[in-house]
Design a protein around this motif. Structure first.
Motif, PDB file in Angstrom:
ATOM      1  N   PHE A   8       3.018  70.702 -22.909  1.00 31.03           N
ATOM      2  CA  PHE A   8       3.479  71.662 -21.574  1.00 31.03           C
ATOM      3  C   PHE A   8       4.897  71.619 -21.600  1.00 31.03           C
ATOM      4  O   PHE A   8       5.705  72.517 -20.949  1.00 31.03           O
ATOM      5  N   ALA A   9       5.537  70.391 -22.211  1.00 32.04           N
ATOM      6  CA  ALA A   9       6.969  70.197 -21.909  1.00 32.04           C
ATOM      7  C   ALA A   9       7.573  69.562 -23.039  1.00 32.04           C
ATOM      8  O   ALA A   9       8.448  68.540 -22.720  1.00 32.04           O
ATOM      9  N   PRO A  10       7.824  70.116 -24.349  1.00 31.29           N
ATOM     10  CA  PRO A  10       8.121  69.739 -25.334  1.00 31.29           C
ATOM     11  C   PRO A  10       9.726  69.406 -25.360  1.00 31.29           C
ATOM     12  O   PRO A  10      10.194  68.488 -25.956  1.00 31.29           O
ATOM     13  N   SER A  28       6.047  46.356 -17.437  1.00 32.92           N
ATOM     14  CA  SER A  28       5.532  47.594 -17.052  1.00 32.92           C
ATOM     15  C   SER A  28       6.309  48.654 -16.980  1.00 32.92           C
ATOM     16  O   SER A  28       7.537  48.959 -16.258  1.00 32.92           O
ATOM     17  N   PRO A  29       6.100  49.636 -18.009  1.00 31.83           N
ATOM     18  CA  PRO A  29       7.282  50.802 -18.250  1.00 31.83           C
ATOM     19  C   PRO A  29       6.495  51.875 -17.261  1.00 31.83           C
ATOM     20  O   PRO A  29       5.422  51.878 -17.265  1.00 31.83           O
ATOM     21  N   CYS A  30       7.479  52.908 -16.792  1.00 31.12           N
ATOM     22  CA  CYS A  30       7.182  53.917 -16.141  1.00 31.12           C
ATOM     23  C   CYS A  30       8.261  54.986 -16.487  1.00 31.12           C
ATOM     24  O   CYS A  30       9.309  55.041 -16.264  1.00 31.12           O
ATOM     25  N   SER A  31       7.533  55.754 -17.166  1.00 34.21           N
ATOM     26  CA  SER A  31       8.291  56.913 -17.608  1.00 34.21           C
ATOM     27  C   SER A  31       8.165  58.306 -16.690  1.00 34.21           C
ATOM     28  O   SER A  31       7.335  58.601 -16.331  1.00 34.21           O
ATOM     29  N   PHE A  32       9.333  58.863 -16.609  1.00 27.45           N
ATOM     30  CA  PHE A  32       9.632  60.111 -16.005  1.00 27.45           C
ATOM     31  C   PHE A  32      10.255  61.457 -16.904  1.00 27.45           C
ATOM     32  O   PHE A  32      10.528  61.029 -17.713  1.00 27.45           O
ATOM     33  N   LYS A  33       9.979  62.509 -16.064  1.00 25.89           N
ATOM     34  CA  LYS A  33      10.748  63.675 -16.765  1.00 25.89           C
ATOM     35  C   LYS A  33      11.435  64.277 -15.804  1.00 25.89           C
ATOM     36  O   LYS A  33      10.871  64.313 -14.511  1.00 25.89           O
ATOM     37  N   ARG A  34      12.633  65.066 -15.893  1.00 23.69           N
ATOM     38  CA  ARG A  34      13.316  65.936 -15.205  1.00 23.69           C
ATOM     39  C   ARG A  34      12.683  67.013 -15.033  1.00 23.69           C
ATOM     40  O   ARG A  34      12.311  67.885 -15.956  1.00 23.69           O
ATOM     41  N   GLU A  35      12.318  67.621 -13.827  1.00 19.15           N
ATOM     42  CA  GLU A  35      11.620  68.906 -13.356  1.00 19.15           C
ATOM     43  C   GLU A  35      12.664  69.953 -13.988  1.00 19.15           C
ATOM     44  O   GLU A  35      13.887  70.120 -13.566  1.00 19.15           O
ATOM     45  N   ASP A 192      -4.136  80.123 -21.369  1.00 17.81           N
ATOM     46  CA  ASP A 192      -2.915  79.588 -21.504  1.00 17.81           C
ATOM     47  C   ASP A 192      -3.122  78.492 -23.056  1.00 17.81           C
ATOM     48  O   ASP A 192      -3.804  77.484 -23.137  1.00 17.81           O
ATOM     49  N   GLY A 193      -2.390  79.180 -23.804  1.00 18.24           N
ATOM     50  CA  GLY A 193      -2.455  78.298 -25.232  1.00 18.24           C
ATOM     51  C   GLY A 193      -1.994  76.859 -25.322  1.00 18.24           C
ATOM     52  O   GLY A 193      -2.456  76.143 -25.805  1.00 18.24           O
ATOM     53  N   ARG A 194      -1.090  76.580 -24.250  1.00 23.07           N
ATOM     54  CA  ARG A 194      -0.566  75.378 -23.814  1.00 23.07           C
ATOM     55  C   ARG A 194      -1.589  74.335 -23.682  1.00 23.07           C
ATOM     56  O   ARG A 194      -1.794  73.170 -24.064  1.00 23.07           O
TER      57      ARG A 194
END
Length: 322
Positions: A8-10, A28-35, A192-194
């Motif tokens: 969805f968000a490569p 404890s890792p916590c991963s995020f992405k910017r919107e 939706d192909g994704r």
């Protein structure tokens, strides 16, 4: 999460916070992405890797049991420290002026959400807490609703085994799901192909580890109902299903679920989680409500504070006139 991200968000901008501890197992890792940008004046958020679509019902900060309070404190402290950094040195800042954590409460260990809420209690203008009590339905395994146990005549039950042709099983699911929803004038999820790419990336590993629960009813070589889910501990999480709408009177979906419940019990499952949404057919199986909560909080900077303060004021006004 990685399968969802890649589908969805490569090209998403990623960053991670690591809660260090004395032992490697306690980290404890916590991963995020910017919107992605939503508009010229919209604040950008930091989201979980699997956020941004309707394919993930439970999301939380990974945490060792018993360390929820410390994990929440680290999350809040790191965000406050980042707010005083320069945009180039802090992924929390720059174009991401506030963080939204979609922390969904489950039956297992308490997540950091309550501790995050308490940590922000003294600054109510900087947080938004939204509860959706009708969001998730969970049913303890039963034999099914009374009066709906007619068998789909001449149909055989099949369980997916590792090494079977996963793509052909998915093709049946996509077709039956689309036929069911097209009859209601809705395109369905899999146009939706994704989303198809996500399932193709996510499910092979579930199959390899024995956590994939995929079954179907077959009549004369044709699939008339199918159901897809995954296993975690004693809980089965139902993800998607489909059935032939021309056989509605035989209720093939209900029959498949009844067999599925028995097979899951035989394999040690004690809880059947219907996931998001609460409908009549779920309550017929003994489903109960489980609250899901989303916590959003602003970084301690002027603009996000003003935005959150304004939104909270609007919410209070609406509550007072309703």
């Amino acid at each position: 999460m990685l399968a969802h991200l890649r589908s969805f968000a490569p090209d998403a901008e990623l960053f991670t916070r690591l809660a260090r501890a004395t032992t490697r197992a306690s980290r404890s890792p916590c991963s995020f992405k910017r919107e992605p940008r939503r508009g010229r004046f919209a604040l950008r958020r930091a989201q979980f890797l699997a956020d941004g679509s309707f394919d993930t019902d439970y999301q939380d900060v990974p945490c060792v049991r018993g360390r929820e309070r410390a994990r929440a404190a680290l999350l809040l402290t790191s965000s406050r420290r980042s707010a005083s950094s320069t945009p180039d040195s802090s992924p929390w800042c720059g174009d991401s002026p506030f963080l939204e954590c979609a922390l969904r409460r489950t039956h297992a260990a308490p997540p950091p959400l309550p501790w995050c809420t308490r940590g922000l209690r003294r600054r109510p203008a900087r947080r938004r807490l939204r509860s959706v009590p009708r969001r998730t339905a969970v049913a303890h395994a039963q034999q099914g609703p009374a009066g709906r146990r007619r068998r789909a005549a001449d149909a055989s039950f099949e369980w997916f085994e590792h090494g079977d042709d996963l793509e052909s099983w998915l093709a049946d699911l996509y077709e039956l799901h689309a036929r069911r929803w097209s009859g209601r004038g809705v395109a369905g999820s899999f146009v939706d192909g994704r989303r198809r790419a996500f399932y193709s990336a996510f499910l092979p590993e579930e199959s390899r580890t024995g956590r994939l629960a995929f079954c179907r009813l077959v009549r004369d070589g044709r699939t008339i109902a199918t159901q897809l889910g995954v296993l975690r501990g004693e809980t089965y999480y139902q993800i998607q299903e489909g059935y032939d709408p021309t056989l509605e009177s035989e209720r093939p979906g209900t029959q498949l679920r009844a067999v599925m419940v028995r097979r899951l019990q035989e394999r040690g499952s004690r809880r059947y989680d219907f996931m998001e949404g609460f409908t009549r057919h779920k309550s017929d199986w003994g489903a109960s409500l489980v609250p899901c909560t989303t916590l959003s909080f602003a970084l301690p900077r002027l603009v996000p504070r003003l935005v959150f303060g304004a939104k909270n004021a609007v919410d209070r006004y609406r509550a007072s006139v309703s």
